[in-house]
Motif scaffolding. Structure first.
Motif, PDB file in Angstrom:
ATOM      1  N   LYS A 195      26.935  53.533  67.735  1.00 27.63           N
ATOM      2  CA  LYS A 195      27.861  53.515  66.595  1.00 27.63           C
ATOM      3  C   LYS A 195      27.957  54.882  65.924  1.00 27.63           C
ATOM      4  O   LYS A 195      29.047  55.326  65.554  1.00 27.63           O
ATOM      5  CB  LYS A 195      27.438  52.436  65.608  1.00 27.63           C
ATOM      6  CG  LYS A 195      27.627  51.036  66.180  1.00 27.63           C
ATOM      7  CD  LYS A 195      27.273  49.940  65.200  1.00 27.63           C
ATOM      8  CE  LYS A 195      27.568  48.586  65.827  1.00 27.63           C
ATOM      9  NZ  LYS A 195      27.288  47.461  64.919  1.00 27.63           N
ATOM     10  N   TRP A 196      26.810  55.541  65.756  1.00 29.99           N
ATOM     11  CA  TRP A 196      26.843  56.910  65.224  1.00 29.99           C
ATOM     12  C   TRP A 196      27.685  57.801  66.143  1.00 29.99           C
ATOM     13  O   TRP A 196      28.521  58.578  65.677  1.00 29.99           O
ATOM     14  CB  TRP A 196      25.430  57.498  65.155  1.00 29.99           C
ATOM     15  CG  TRP A 196      24.512  56.999  64.082  1.00 29.99           C
ATOM     16  CD1 TRP A 196      23.314  56.377  64.272  1.00 29.99           C
ATOM     17  CD2 TRP A 196      24.671  57.108  62.661  1.00 29.99           C
ATOM     18  NE1 TRP A 196      22.718  56.096  63.062  1.00 29.99           N
ATOM     19  CE2 TRP A 196      23.523  56.547  62.056  1.00 29.99           C
ATOM     20  CE3 TRP A 196      25.665  57.645  61.841  1.00 29.99           C
ATOM     21  CZ2 TRP A 196      23.351  56.490  60.682  1.00 29.99           C
ATOM     22  CZ3 TRP A 196      25.496  57.598  60.461  1.00 29.99           C
ATOM     23  CH2 TRP A 196      24.366  57.027  59.891  1.00 29.99           C
ATOM     24  N   LYS A 197      27.425  57.695  67.436  1.00 34.50           N
ATOM     25  CA  LYS A 197      28.117  58.535  68.419  1.00 34.50           C
ATOM     26  C   LYS A 197      29.625  58.307  68.357  1.00 34.50           C
ATOM     27  O   LYS A 197      30.412  59.257  68.363  1.00 34.50           O
ATOM     28  CB  LYS A 197      27.590  58.238  69.825  1.00 34.50           C
ATOM     29  CG  LYS A 197      28.211  59.103  70.912  1.00 34.50           C
ATOM     30  CD  LYS A 197      27.589  58.768  72.271  1.00 34.50           C
ATOM     31  CE  LYS A 197      28.216  59.608  73.381  1.00 34.50           C
ATOM     32  NZ  LYS A 197      27.611  59.269  74.699  1.00 34.50           N
ATOM     33  N   LYS A 198      30.019  57.047  68.277  1.00 29.96           N
ATOM     34  CA  LYS A 198      31.454  56.748  68.213  1.00 29.96           C
ATOM     35  C   LYS A 198      32.077  57.306  66.939  1.00 29.96           C
ATOM     36  O   LYS A 198      33.175  57.864  66.961  1.00 29.96           O
ATOM     37  CB  LYS A 198      31.694  55.243  68.303  1.00 29.96           C
ATOM     38  CG  LYS A 198      33.169  54.883  68.266  1.00 29.96           C
ATOM     39  CD  LYS A 198      33.411  53.437  68.600  1.00 29.96           C
ATOM     40  CE  LYS A 198      34.925  53.153  68.611  1.00 29.96           C
ATOM     41  NZ  LYS A 198      35.221  51.760  68.969  1.00 29.96           N
ATOM     42  N   TYR A 199      31.366  57.185  65.819  1.00 29.54           N
ATOM     43  CA  TYR A 199      31.928  57.655  64.554  1.00 29.54           C
ATOM     44  C   TYR A 199      32.128  59.162  64.563  1.00 29.54           C
ATOM     45  O   TYR A 199      33.137  59.673  64.062  1.00 29.54           O
ATOM     46  CB  TYR A 199      31.019  57.251  63.388  1.00 29.54           C
ATOM     47  CG  TYR A 199      31.551  57.717  62.052  1.00 29.54           C
ATOM     48  CD1 TYR A 199      32.642  57.087  61.467  1.00 29.54           C
ATOM     49  CD2 TYR A 199      30.998  58.807  61.392  1.00 29.54           C
ATOM     50  CE1 TYR A 199      33.167  57.520  60.251  1.00 29.54           C
ATOM     51  CE2 TYR A 199      31.508  59.248  60.182  1.00 29.54           C
ATOM     52  CZ  TYR A 199      32.585  58.599  59.619  1.00 29.54           C
ATOM     53  OH  TYR A 199      33.105  59.040  58.429  1.00 29.54           O
ATOM     54  N   PHE A 200      31.195  59.901  65.132  1.00 31.72           N
ATOM     55  CA  PHE A 200      31.254  61.369  65.080  1.00 31.72           C
ATOM     56  C   PHE A 200      31.879  62.004  66.321  1.00 31.72           C
ATOM     57  O   PHE A 200      31.904  63.240  66.433  1.00 31.72           O
ATOM     58  CB  PHE A 200      29.843  61.945  64.877  1.00 31.72           C
ATOM     59  CG  PHE A 200      29.321  61.790  63.474  1.00 31.72           C
ATOM     60  CD1 PHE A 200      29.840  62.543  62.435  1.00 31.72           C
ATOM     61  CD2 PHE A 200      28.323  60.869  63.192  1.00 31.72           C
ATOM     62  CE1 PHE A 200      29.379  62.397  61.137  1.00 31.72           C
ATOM     63  CE2 PHE A 200      27.840  60.715  61.900  1.00 31.72           C
ATOM     64  CZ  PHE A 200      28.370  61.481  60.867  1.00 31.72           C
ATOM     65  N   VAL A 255      29.465  68.905  59.856  1.00 30.06           N
ATOM     66  CA  VAL A 255      30.258  68.315  60.923  1.00 30.06           C
ATOM     67  C   VAL A 255      30.738  66.942  60.459  1.00 30.06           C
ATOM     68  O   VAL A 255      29.935  66.122  60.008  1.00 30.06           O
ATOM     69  CB  VAL A 255      29.422  68.177  62.214  1.00 30.06           C
ATOM     70  CG1 VAL A 255      30.167  67.356  63.260  1.00 30.06           C
ATOM     71  CG2 VAL A 255      29.059  69.544  62.766  1.00 30.06           C
ATOM     72  N   THR A 256      32.042  66.688  60.556  1.00 28.46           N
ATOM     73  CA  THR A 256      32.593  65.412  60.097  1.00 28.46           C
ATOM     74  C   THR A 256      33.877  65.083  60.844  1.00 28.46           C
ATOM     75  O   THR A 256      34.612  65.993  61.243  1.00 28.46           O
ATOM     76  CB  THR A 256      32.878  65.448  58.582  1.00 28.46           C
ATOM     77  OG1 THR A 256      33.452  64.190  58.178  1.00 28.46           O
ATOM     78  CG2 THR A 256      33.832  66.567  58.208  1.00 28.46           C
ATOM     79  N   PRO A 257      34.173  63.800  61.029  1.00 21.62           N
ATOM     80  CA  PRO A 257      35.460  63.417  61.615  1.00 21.62           C
ATOM     81  C   PRO A 257      36.613  63.447  60.618  1.00 21.62           C
ATOM     82  O   PRO A 257      37.773  63.252  60.994  1.00 21.62           O
ATOM     83  CB  PRO A 257      35.207  61.987  62.114  1.00 21.62           C
ATOM     84  CG  PRO A 257      34.147  61.465  61.213  1.00 21.62           C
ATOM     85  CD  PRO A 257      33.282  62.637  60.881  1.00 21.62           C
ATOM     86  N   LEU A 258      36.316  63.701  59.332  1.00 25.10           N
ATOM     87  CA  LEU A 258      37.381  63.755  58.326  1.00 25.10           C
ATOM     88  C   LEU A 258      38.269  64.972  58.558  1.00 25.10           C
ATOM     89  O   LEU A 258      37.799  66.036  58.977  1.00 25.10           O
ATOM     90  CB  LEU A 258      36.793  63.816  56.918  1.00 25.10           C
ATOM     91  CG  LEU A 258      35.995  62.599  56.447  1.00 25.10           C
ATOM     92  CD1 LEU A 258      35.500  62.811  55.025  1.00 25.10           C
ATOM     93  CD2 LEU A 258      36.816  61.322  56.541  1.00 25.10           C
ATOM     94  N   THR A 259      39.536  64.809  58.253  1.00 26.27           N
ATOM     95  CA  THR A 259      40.482  65.916  58.361  1.00 26.27           C
ATOM     96  C   THR A 259      40.429  66.771  57.095  1.00 26.27           C
ATOM     97  O   THR A 259      39.842  66.367  56.081  1.00 26.27           O
ATOM     98  CB  THR A 259      41.911  65.397  58.529  1.00 26.27           C
ATOM     99  OG1 THR A 259      42.286  64.674  57.331  1.00 26.27           O
ATOM    100  CG2 THR A 259      42.022  64.457  59.732  1.00 26.27           C
TER     101      THR A 259
END
Length: 357
Positions: A204-209, A321-325
């Motif tokens: 789940k961590w891997k998918k989120y990031f 590091v973040t998936p946010l734009t």
């Protein structure tokens, strides 16, 4: 990756509960209680799908921070499923509340506040039924945590999944205040080992990031919370030199908060060091690397998570590091420090105590 999948092959008592929910006055708040691997999330998924098929607007508050269905872990999430779904992971969250760790121990305030705010948000958004999925901490301090959650949310219905009588200490004080229904644990419920649960979180961590980008953020443009690290005044060079000579440290950064020092350091040499923790708090620089942080909006909700890679203390800039734009980050007014260290590949590097920062 998910333990709970939608199935209509459920014990008969679930179908009886469904009828009660369908006929009850709306809006209706339901809290699901149970120990580890008792089937809470499976029950949540079943009830939500069946109610959706009847045309009800369903909200799910996922507060099982260690085994989250709605991504990511370490937050409490609110989602409104728009159609039939297989697992909670398919639900797009509309709000998160940052806790910053995967265990509720030491974080009761965040757990209770987050659940309360998100249940209120669900009612504001016109949910017919709000289902609150909880953690499996039901013994010891878990009894007090569940008491506080019940008191803050005032559920209309409590569904209790128990193998024997493990929930009775939680339930008894509330039986005269709300409706409590005890359910048997399904014969299909399976206990997972600690390693299996960790493997599930890793995925789940891997998918989120997985689609993350690194940003360099000026910390002076944000409120910094969840830590003492930027409170008080910065220490002067003389204080820094005294601490380094006294404890054989390299001091990267330090603050003085009234009469207490907080320093970020690295040890020079391996030997025991002792100091009065009432006047000194020290954290190793390496413990800040890969630390989870939350980006918080002006209303106190979490926009998403980041992994802190390093802090340039001279310039007060953080590499995150973040998936946010960039557009999403522009809505953040606060960076809140968590207490779990995680790599982008999902590997957990360890937990910090609440008082470590």
């Amino acid at each position: 990756m998910n333990k709970a999948k939608y199935t209509q092959e459920v014990p008969e008592d679930r179908k009886e509960v469904l009828k009660i929910i369908q006929e009850a006055k709306k809006p209706l708040k339901i809290m699901i209680l149970g120990g580890v691997d008792s089937g809470k999330t499976t029950l949540t998924v079943y009830l939500a799908n069946e109610l959706l098929s009847q045309g009800f607007r369903v909200a799910i508050v996922d507060s099982d921070i260690g085994q989250k269905g709605i991504l990511p872990p370490a937050v409490i999430s609110l989602g409104f499923p728009e159609g039939i779904f297989t697992s909670l992971e398919e639900i797009r969250p509309v709000k998160h509340y940052f806790v910053g760790t995967i265990t509720p121990n030491q974080f009761f305030g965040e757990m209770v506040t987050g659940v309360g705010l998100l249940v209120n948000e669900a009612i504001k958004r016109k949910a017919d039924v709000v289902i609150i999925d909880t953690t499996g901490l039901v013994h010891g301090s878990g009894v007090e945590l569940k008491r506080m959650k019940i008191e803050i949310t005032k559920p209309d219905l409590i569904l209790a999944l128990q193998r024997k009588n493990e929930l009775e200490d939680i339930l008894k004080p509330f039986e005269s205040k709300t409706r409590v229904i005890r359910l048997e644990i399904s014969e299909n419920a399976r206990l997972h080992t600690r390693e299996e649960r960790r493997d599930i979180r890793r995925e789940k961590w891997k998918k989120y990031f997985e689609n993350s980008k690194e940003y360099v953020l000026d910390l002076r443009k944000f409120y910094i919370t969840g830590t003492l690290m930027f409170q008080g005044r910065e220490i002067i060079e003389e204080e820094k030199s005294i601490l380094e000579n006294l404890f054989k440290w390299i001091v990267f950064y330090g603050r003085k908060i009234i009469d207490k020092y907080f320093v970020v350091k690295a040890d020079i040499g391996a030997f025991p060091r002792s100091f009065d923790k009432n006047i000194m708090k020290a954290i190793d620089l390496e413990n800040l690397s890969n630390l989870i942080v939350g980006f918080i909006d002006k209303n106190g909700f979490c926009l998403g998570l980041g992994i802190l890679k390093l802090i340039n203390f001279k310039e007060l800039k953080a590499h995150v590091v973040t998936p946010l734009t960039e557009a999403e980050l522009s809505n953040a007014v606060e960076i809140r420090f968590g207490r779990i260290r995680v790599r982008e590949d999902g590997e957990e590097l360890g937990l910090l105590n609440r008082d470590a920062l």
